[in-house]
Design an enzyme around this catalytic site. Structure first.
Site, PDB file in Angstrom:
ATOM      1  N   HIS A 171       8.840  -7.423   7.806  1.00 63.85           N
ATOM      2  CA  HIS A 171       7.934  -6.464   7.161  1.00 63.85           C
ATOM      3  C   HIS A 171       8.417  -5.948   5.818  1.00 63.85           C
ATOM      4  CE1 HIS A 171       5.201  -5.750  10.646  1.00 63.85           C
ATOM      5  NE2 HIS A 171       6.279  -6.045  11.344  1.00 63.85           N
ATOM      6  N   ARG A 200       3.754   6.826   2.843  1.00 64.32           N
ATOM      7  CA  ARG A 200       5.103   7.373   2.762  1.00 64.32           C
ATOM      8  C   ARG A 200       5.527   7.484   1.306  1.00 64.32           C
ATOM      9  NH1 ARG A 200       8.312   8.138   7.496  1.00 64.32           N
ATOM     10  NH2 ARG A 200      10.011   8.584   6.071  1.00 64.32           N
ATOM     11  N   LYS A 208       6.673   2.746  -4.209  1.00 60.41           N
ATOM     12  CA  LYS A 208       5.219   2.967  -4.080  1.00 60.41           C
ATOM     13  C   LYS A 208       4.657   3.713  -5.294  1.00 60.41           C
ATOM     14  CE  LYS A 208       5.456   3.071   1.003  1.00 60.41           C
ATOM     15  NZ  LYS A 208       4.587   1.995   1.494  1.00 60.41           N
ATOM     16  N   THR A 227      -1.485  -1.479   4.431  1.00 57.62           N
ATOM     17  CA  THR A 227      -2.644  -1.506   5.332  1.00 57.62           C
ATOM     18  C   THR A 227      -3.594  -0.369   4.974  1.00 57.62           C
ATOM     19  OG1 THR A 227      -1.205  -0.368   6.903  1.00 57.62           O
ATOM     20  CG2 THR A 227      -1.663  -2.690   7.333  1.00 57.62           C
TER      21      THR A 227
HETATM   22  C1  26V Z   1      12.384   0.588   5.939  1.00 55.80           C
HETATM   23  C2  26V Z   1      13.549   1.016   5.429  1.00 55.80           C
HETATM   24  C3  26V Z   1      14.615   1.297   6.392  1.00 55.80           C
HETATM   25  C4  26V Z   1      15.771   1.953   5.783  1.00 55.80           C
HETATM   26  C5  26V Z   1      16.051   1.461   4.394  1.00 55.80           C
HETATM   27  C6  26V Z   1      14.916   1.590   3.460  1.00 55.80           C
HETATM   28  C7  26V Z   1      13.675   1.148   4.049  1.00 55.80           C
HETATM   29  C8  26V Z   1      12.616   0.866   3.234  1.00 55.80           C
HETATM   30  C9  26V Z   1      11.444   0.430   3.768  1.00 55.80           C
HETATM   31  C10 26V Z   1      11.345   0.301   5.128  1.00 55.80           C
HETATM   32  C11 26V Z   1      10.114  -0.170   5.719  1.00 55.80           C
HETATM   33  C12 26V Z   1      10.446  -1.410   6.457  1.00 55.80           C
HETATM   34  C13 26V Z   1       9.438  -1.931   7.328  1.00 55.80           C
HETATM   35  C14 26V Z   1       8.046  -1.469   7.046  1.00 55.80           C
HETATM   36  O1  26V Z   1       7.640  -0.435   7.488  1.00 55.80           O
HETATM   37  N1  26V Z   1       7.317  -2.265   6.313  1.00 55.80           N
HETATM   38  C15 26V Z   1       5.919  -2.043   6.091  1.00 55.80           C
HETATM   39  O2  26V Z   1       5.212  -2.776   7.061  1.00 55.80           O
HETATM   40  C16 26V Z   1       3.817  -2.665   6.929  1.00 55.80           C
HETATM   41  C17 26V Z   1       3.207  -3.412   8.082  1.00 55.80           C
HETATM   42  O3  26V Z   1       3.517  -4.764   7.970  1.00 55.80           O
HETATM   43  C18 26V Z   1       3.388  -3.205   5.588  1.00 55.80           C
HETATM   44  O4  26V Z   1       1.991  -3.051   5.462  1.00 55.80           O
HETATM   45  C19 26V Z   1       4.091  -2.468   4.459  1.00 55.80           C
HETATM   46  O5  26V Z   1       3.780  -3.050   3.222  1.00 55.80           O
HETATM   47  C20 26V Z   1       5.585  -2.520   4.684  1.00 55.80           C
HETATM   48  O6  26V Z   1       6.273  -1.712   3.746  1.00 55.80           O
END
Ligand code: 26V
Length: 814
Positions: free
Chosen positions: A359, A548, A553, A655
């Site tokens: 993701h 978020r 973003k 989304t």
């Molecule tokens: C997680 C983390 C974890 C700690 C470090 C920094 C960081 C930055 C971003 C994230 C998000 C990771 C996973 C996530 O939520 N991705 C999102 O997933 C959605 C569903 O597939 C997608 O629509 C979003 O574009 C994507 O950011």
């Protein structure tokens, strides 16, 4: 189950008397909520049991979707809708003088997720059930969901989200299905009949108690709803551990410590999406989910009486990002140590069963666990991870004998860390990205080496959203209009929403969409007016960015543009512009200082702009606190403009972009994530695309050549707005408050290309202003957005996962 308004009313009234001992006049909204949801849960119970029997009888393949997050939101309204009794209940309550929407407000949001990833899991649950697949969710029942956000003096303050305080009407605790999860201890090796046997001793056991939530599929014209199960696990201490701790020299107080540490496992959801944090408790949560989930999956499988070689024919396990990757070594452990399989057979079973979705490509989000942590917490699992790594690297060395760097880069265990994405890829038969662009970037850049090794494993599954929650429930009037014009088949065949395109130039259809939008804007306006005691101009363009808060973003780009607009109006009060209301909603990770400063800046700008008589008729800014699923359902149907402005290449899919589109908002966005696919359908005419492309961004990262200060020096508009961040002026009340924002752009060279895209973004907003003045054209564009949005229904996405990855067929056909 009631089948008419009258029977509903009579059953409802009986329940009020028998369950509460009250008369109808005495009940509160909360009472009505409790009675109503209990009635629905109980009557769902029968269909739930029926579906489960069917699963057993048909022995159809089942998929288990493992996820640390399920951002469910409220269930009452959607359950009524999916069970086909929404209208009956709404009208019945109305007869009794009760408004259903007020009753819905009584329900606490189940906020068991951070954002897109958790909400996607919830949408997928709805689609799996509505399409009649045997597909279940497996997650953690966090006692506290994502924190509740309050804005105090413009700053975010986090409060615990005690969502279970008044109980949860939708769940059923299943003590009979509890399982033990084991942490720590040491591994003993024995030889038996020439084979090595491994056993764990002196471990700490905890109970995993399942709470089952029925996932009610859309009934439509069927006899009854298909119902799956979302099983959420809660950690509880084992009394047996008390005697253990005293026999091993511990005492009553160490047992209390043990209790406390067990309860903490399912206590709260990690809110950090700013910097990956490898905390022990988080690793415990991950293993807790994987171990409990697998035990319950295999318990069901065992009833079939088949050998484990047949497992992939009956069971698919999907891991939502790398968080549940430990399911791979844990299933290996069970097959090797408990079921007596040899390595190669076990590995084949595992890889054929497990599939993985990536993701994000953000490197700071990639999970890596220190080896000592995994070794101490999960000694036997760690041994297996090491063995997987040894065999994997051996295979790589055979394949690339002259390329040790490549092998080192691809290793699962390297530099005293376990790289979870590498383990997930090695142990899965399918790896997918979540939008076409994202999957391409994975294949061509981030995971290039793995793609070259396993080209057949990589595939794309563009995200989707459930149109039942995001259109039918959130925007019933628009949903009704669609049904009036093209019939109701679109509800089960959402791609047929394109049928409304034939009305895109029809004046009366256009005017009805305009009236519906206005009604939704008025509803949102009264929410804002009540909560914040301000006036909202519903004739203005509602321009919305809700998601978020994260630097990539680029909420910061949005607010810079607003400051620029403010300057323009101040300099020329007669400026000809359509009044604009900018709306923000965003939670920042508690330790993410830059994000919190951005929230403060938005609130400072809002405070100045909304109180300045020179501009307030043209420009308003609102930051709505505590953005959540239920707030999204109020905001999105009211939006005219959807801000999807991430730095190209950074947003895997998005989304929210799809939800706005489905509700008739026009997108101003970059060619990032699923925006690219929206743009392919809509063309330049129905979207406002601006800014750098993903390959340009990635080339800058690779080769350099971007200098933010040059842009600053050459653009007086940018100088003006940037300088206001560090000078005493209308937006700052003390020095240094926004230095971090200023420095991130000018001293750290603007990692997310805000200044580079500023000019194009400003121009896109000029185009929005012009386009909005042409009412008929705007409405036509809006109808195009609605019509094409059906392609982003998660029903279609789930259909692809089912046939291409999980190889499952519906048990019940819709
Ligand atoms: C997680 C983390 C974890 C700690 C470090 C920094 C960081 C930055 C971003 C994230 C998000 C990771 C996973 C996530 O939520 N991705 C999102 O997933 C959605 C569903 O597939 C997608 O629509 C979003 O574009 C994507 O950011």
């Amino acid at each position: 189950m009631f089948t008419s308004k009258e029977s509903f009313k009579s059953i409802f009234q009986d329940n009020v008397v028998s369950k509460l001992g009250k008369t109808l006049e005495e009940v509160s909204s909360e009472d009505v909520y409790t009675i109503l949801s209990r009635m629905i849960r109980e009557s769902a119970g029968k269909e739930w049991a029926a579906t489960n029997r069917e699963f057993k009888d048909n022995e159809e393949k089942q998929v288990y979707y493992l996820s640390l997050e399920f951002l469910i939101g409220r269930l009452l309204g959607n359950n009524l809708l999916n069970m086909g009794v929404l209208e009956i209940v709404q009208e019945g309550l109305e007869d009794l003088g009760v408004s259903l929407s007020e009753i819905e407000e009584q329900e606490a949001d189940a906020g068991l997720g951070n954002g897109g990833l958790g909400r996607l899991a919830a949408c997928f649950m709805d689609s799996l059930a509505s399409l009649g697949y045997a597909g279940h969710g497996c997650g953690i029942r966090y006692k506290y969901g994502l924190f509740e956000q309050k804005i105090v003096d413009g700053n975010q303050v986090e409060l615990p989200d005690n969502w279970l305080q008044k109980g949860n009407e939708w769940e059923v605790r299943r003590d009979d299905r509890k399982v033990e999860v084991r942490f720590g201890g040491n591994v003993q090796v024995h030889e038996k009949d020439g084979e090595l046997e491994f056993s764990l001793h002196d471990y700490e056991g905890v109970w995993a108690i399942p709470y089952d939530v029925p996932v009610i599929g859309y009934k439509g014209n069927k006899e009854s709803s298909h119902m799956n199960t979302l099983r959420l696990w809660s950690a509880e201490p084992m009394r047996e551990m008390a005697s253990r701790s005293s026999s091993s020299g511990g005492n009553y107080y160490s047992y209390l410590d043990y209790n406390r540490s067990v309860e903490s496992i399912s206590e709260f959801l990690y809110p950090d999406d700013s910097q990956y944090e490898g905390r022990l408790l988080r690793l415990k949560q991950q293993y807790f989910l994987c171990s409990a989930g697998l035990q319950s999956i295999l318990r069901t499988y065992d009833k079939l009486g088949l050998s484990y070689e047949e497992l992939p024919k009956k069971i698919a396990i999907h891991i939502n990002d790398t968080h549940p990757t430990l399911v791979i070594p844990e299933l290996m452990r069970i097959l090797l140590d408990e079921k007596g399989y040899g390595w190669d057979t076990a590995w084949e079973i595992v890889t054929k069963t497990v599939s993985y979705t990536n993701h994000t490509i953000l490197s700071e989000a990639l999970e890596k666990w220190p080896t000592h942590m995994v070794r101490e917490l999960l000694p036997r699992v760690y041994m297996i991870i090491e063995e997987i790594n040894t065999r994997f690297c051996g295979m790589l060395m055979d394949k690339y004998p002259n390329d040790p760097d490549r092998v080192a880069h691809m290793a699962i265990v390297f530099d005293d860390q376990v790289k979870m994405a590498h383990l997930a890829i090695a142990g899965s038969h399918s790896i997918n990205g979540v939008a076409a662009l994202h999957t391409d970037i994975l294949k061509q850049r981030e995971m290039k080496n793995f793609y070259e090794l396993y080209p057949d494993r990589f595939n794309n599954k563009t995200n989707g959203i459930t149109h039942r929650r995001w259109l039918m429930h959130a925007n019933p009037e628009l949903s009704q209009l669609v049904s009036e014009s093209i019939g109701t088949r679109w509800i089960t065949h959402p791609q047929e929403m394109v049928g409304i395109l034939k009305y895109s130039e029809d004046a009366s259809f256009q005017e009805r969409t305009a009236q519906i939008k206005l009604n939704n804007k008025q509803k949102l306006a009264s929410y804002i007016e009540q909560k914040y005691d301000v006036k909202v101009n519903t004739d203005s363009i509602f321009d919305v960015q809700v998601k978020r808060l994260h630097a990539y973003k680029r909420q910061f780009l949005n607010i810079l543009h607003i400051i620029h607009l403010y300057h323009q109006i101040k300099a020329m009060p007669s400026l000809d512009m359509v009044p604009r209301t900018f709306i923000f909603g965003a939670k920042a990770a508690p330790s993410y200082y830059l994000a919190k400063s951005t929230i403060k800046l938005i609130n400072s700008v809002a405070n100045v702009v909304n109180n300045d008589p020179d501009v307030k008729d043209k420009l308003n800014v609102f930051f709505l606190e505590n953005y959540s699923v239920s707030l999204a359902e109020k905001i999105i149907p009211a939006a005219d403009v959807s801000e999807q402005i991430s730095t190209a290449s950074k947003e895997a899919s998005g989304t929210g972009n799809m939800k706005f589109m489905m509700n008739g908002a026009l997108t101003v966005g970059t060619l990032d994530g699923a925006n690219v696919e929206m743009h392919e359908m809509l063309g330049d005419n129905n979207m406002f695309i601006f800014g750098l492309h993903a390959n340009q961004v990635m080339d800058y990262y690779q080769h350099g050549g971007y200098n933010a200060r040059d842009i600053y020096n050459s653009d007086s508009r940018i100088q003006e707005v940037m300088n206001q961040l560090i000078e005493r002026g209308p937006f700052t009340n003390h020095n240094n408050e926004f230095d971090i924002l200023y420095r991130s752009i000018l001293d750290m060279n603007d990692e997310y290309f805000v200044l580079k895209d500023f000019s194009a973004y400003t121009e896109a907003h000029v185009q929005i202003d012009l386009a909005y003045r042409n009412r008929k054209e705007w409405l036509k564009k809006s109808i195009h957005n609605i019509g094409h949005s059906g392609k982003f229904s998660s029903d279609l996405t789930i259909g692809q996962y089912a046939s291409e990855i999980w190889k499952i067929k519906p048990v019940d056909r819709p």
